[in-house]
Design an enzyme around this catalytic site. Structure first.
Site, PDB file in Angstrom:
ATOM      1  N   HIS A 141      -7.826  43.968   9.091  1.00 37.37           N
ATOM      2  CA  HIS A 141      -6.667  44.408  10.283  1.00 37.37           C
ATOM      3  C   HIS A 141      -5.856  45.814   9.583  1.00 37.37           C
ATOM      4  CE1 HIS A 141      -2.541  42.998   9.122  1.00 37.37           C
ATOM      5  NE2 HIS A 141      -3.366  42.262   8.378  1.00 37.37           N
TER       6      HIS A 141
ATOM      7  N   CYS B 170      18.126  43.691   5.831  1.00 41.25           N
ATOM      8  CA  CYS B 170      18.862  43.286   7.239  1.00 41.25           C
ATOM      9  C   CYS B 170      17.615  43.324   8.156  1.00 41.25           C
ATOM     10  CB  CYS B 170      19.872  44.507   7.606  1.00 41.25           C
ATOM     11  SG  CYS B 170      21.282  44.302   6.851  1.00 41.25           S
TER      12      CYS B 170
ATOM     13  N   GLN C  59      -4.356  47.654   0.680  1.00 43.87           N
ATOM     14  CA  GLN C  59      -3.706  48.953   1.015  1.00 43.87           C
ATOM     15  C   GLN C  59      -4.525  49.994   0.835  1.00 43.87           C
ATOM     16  OE1 GLN C  59      -1.338  49.341   3.499  1.00 43.87           O
ATOM     17  NE2 GLN C  59      -0.657  47.281   3.545  1.00 43.87           N
TER      18      GLN C  59
ATOM     19  N   ASN D 114       2.184  48.864  -0.532  1.00 49.00           N
ATOM     20  CA  ASN D 114       2.230  48.805   0.632  1.00 49.00           C
ATOM     21  C   ASN D 114       3.508  49.665   1.149  1.00 49.00           C
ATOM     22  OD1 ASN D 114       3.172  46.509  -0.670  1.00 49.00           O
ATOM     23  ND2 ASN D 114       3.906  45.893   1.096  1.00 49.00           N
TER      24      ASN D 114
ATOM     25  N   GLY E 187      -6.309  38.751   3.767  1.00 50.15           N
ATOM     26  CA  GLY E 187      -5.858  39.188   2.614  1.00 50.15           C
ATOM     27  C   GLY E 187      -5.132  38.233   1.722  1.00 50.15           C
TER      28      GLY E 187
END
Lengths: 190, 393
Positions: free
Chosen positions: B205, B329, B183, B155, B70
């Site tokens: 995928h 994080c 998506q 997404n 993509g």
């Protein structure tokens, strides 16, 4: 492979010394919600200057929680004079190593401790002789000044020599400060 | 230990029938460009897949370009239609590109690259539900606009963008319209002719196909400068001997995803809604992000206030549950999810977000197990969060 060591994950899952310390005589808090980390460290120092007990409360990622947890273990039973020398590198090593982009968590723990000790002594951290400039990598002012004083004014070279500005934020936070340090040092000569 | 995979927006497992198609294709080693029987066999596999993809999109086979992913499709169209190089006969003279503020990095950073070449890139904002502001988009359009690229479904939150309205807005203005449908494809019926799209990207995928293969739909009359120059492969637009095995796998995955689409949409939508209601009922101070608009039925983005998302991710990982976080994080940057921030969310709530993306294998039992684990984790982490205590006081 997990980015975290077994030791770090153990401290995250089974944190030691969590919670408030009601009879603390030193409290240090660092970070803010916007940055995603807040650490609050409580210490109880006895009459002999020994840290008798320490507790923490942390909002943050797994490595922030683990850093706080192991920091409490590393200072309990130590004289304040010794605890103040705890480095973020020692925390990272004790945790079995940390990914580079997480080193700032160990720096936060050291900052929180410095503030707790300053609080106990009735000082403020701004009095600290050698503040941390690069919070991601835990690089102190003296280390950066040392390089600048050797005639290095190129920021990339300072980064290469000190590792400052090479952490998670890519120098977003400390670059302007270091730029100013360079200017202050070389400014008038140019 | 029980394992629950709730990260289907990151990637999906290969469907057994896709795997079988790929294994069969491995026996076909010919170069599709060769004119002998070996080559013809490979050529046939590729052209069958091309036809399948074209049919699924309502396109013609010669409008389907196979790429490696993509991200490559997005790069190909964004760089390829704005190329000012006269040798490739694009010679784009318009200097502006409009994308949304919530695009995937493969669009955002490709556009940033154009900026480095002196082009202007406008980031069109979204509303608090993560839907593009059509009024602002309209105001950004000018005679200088070369390309508008807006993702079909986000997404992180699943928010479905008003692609038809955007297309109508752009009609007749000589502006190229691209949508990153990575998506959305296989979840929502998409007909490129009805939507009057110039370009559309999709990926193998995300639809139970293999990694390493994607598609760019290109309207016949549109031109694009290749990223990879070389031979005549893919209509001279993407050189390199075709990846027969992956293309065959992608063809099968497309076929299966279209066949299952409506049933899975219904089933997963019900499961997702049940999951969200259970989470909100059992966990205080939890909020669904972007839940008030039409979303892909399998996507749920929830913030658990006063906790950093990554710590929940690792707790759930210990229980065998796979989720993802747009939290800073986990990615190593300081900023949390650009999508949630673009929706106007404060940093605290954005830092505490978790994305759950359901898929073919997801059962109600999996979700009940996940809600239990979540409740345990959130309670544990809040008990050590100074923010939680501060809130209670």
């Amino acid at each position: 492979m997990n980015q975290y060591s077994e030791i770090l994950l153990d401290h995250f899952r089974n944190p030691r010394n969590v919670g408030e310390l009601s009879d603390a005589n030193g409290i240090g808090e660092v970070g803010n919600e916007a940055c995603g980390d807040i650490m609050k460290l409580y210490i109880k120092v006895n009459d002999d200057g020994i840290i008798e007990d320490a507790r923490f409360e942390t909002f943050g990622c797994a490595s922030a929680i683990a850093s706080s947890s192991i920091a409490t273990e590393m200072i309990i039973g130590k004289p304040v004079e010794e605890a103040i020398r705890l480095s973020n590198k020692a925390i990272a090593e004790a945790l079995g190593g940390m990914p580079k982009h997480k080193l700032h968590c160990s720096v936060l723990a050291v900052d929180a401790l410095a503030r707790a000790i300053a609080d106990y002594r009735g000082e403020t951290v701004e009095d600290a002789p050698d503040p941390v400039i690069c919070h991601c990598m835990g690089i102190k002012k003296s280390a950066i000044l040392d390089v600048i004083e050797h005639g290095i004014e190129d920021l990339d070279e300072i980064a290469e020599r000190t590792e400052a500005m090479t952490g998670a934020c890519g120098g977003e936070r400390c670059r302007p400060v270091i730029e100013k340090m360079v200017k202050d040092f070389f400014g008038d000569e140019k | 230990m029980k394992r629950v995979y709730l990260d289907h927006n990151a990637t999906t497992p290969i469907h057994p029938e896709v795997k079988a198609a790929m294994i069969a294709a491995m026996e076909v080693f010919g170069n599709a460009s060769s004119h002998h029987a070996f080559g013809r066999e490979a050529h046939e596999l590729i052209e069958n897949a091309r036809k399948t993809v074209a049919d699924a999109l309502g396109a013609k086979p010669d409008e389907i370009i196979f790429t490696s992913c993509g991200s490559e499709s997005n790069n190909l169209v964004i760089k390829g239609v704005t190329c000012g190089n006269s040798i490739c006969k694009i010679g784009c003279e318009k200097n502006e590109v409009i994308i949304s503020a919530i695009e995937h990095p493969s669009v955002l950073n490709t556009a940033k690259c154009l900026q480095g070449e002196g082009k202007t890139v406008h980031l069109c904002p979204v509303d608090e539900n993560g839907i593009i502001r059509l009024d602002i988009l309209e105001s950004l359009i000018s005679h200088k606009t070369a390309l508008v690229s807006i993702m079909y479904a986000n997404n992180e939150t699943g928010a479905i963008q008003p692609i038809k309205e955007i297309s109508e807005l752009l009609a007749g203005k000589g502006i190229i319209f691209h949508t990153d449908a990575v998506q959305a494809f296989g979840k929502i019926p998409i007909n490129v002719k009805e939507l009057n799209l110039d370009f559309l990207s999709l990926s193998g995928h995300k639809i139970y196909g293999p990694k390493g293969v994607g598609v760019l739909y290109k309207k016949k009359t549109r031109k694009v400068c290749p990223l990879i120059h070389g031979g005549h492969h893919e209509f001279n637009l993407r050189a390199g001997t075709e990846n027969t095995v992956h293309i065959a796998g992608l063809g099968k995955a497309v076929e299966l995803s279209i066949a299952d689409m409506d049933g899975e949409w219904q089933r997963l939508g019900k499961l997702r809604d049940w999951f969200e209601s259970e989470v909100l009922r059992r966990i205080p101070e939890s909020y669904v992000n972007g839940g008030k608009v039409e979303r892909t039925a399998h996507t749920s983005n929830i913030s658990f206030r006063f906790i950093e998302g990554e710590s929940i991710l690792y707790d759930l990982d210990f229980d065998g549950i796979a989720v993802s976080t747009g939290s800073a994080c986990s990615s190593g940057s300081l900023e949390p999810s650009h999508v949630l921030l673009a929706m106007g969310m404060d940093h605290g709530r954005a830092h505490s977000s978790i994305r759950f993306s359901l898929g073919r294998s997801t059962t109600k039992e999996d979700l009940a197990y996940t809600v239990d684990a979540l409740e345990r984790s959130v309670t544990r982490l809040r008990n050590m969060s100074p923010l939680w205590k501060g809130r209670k006081k």
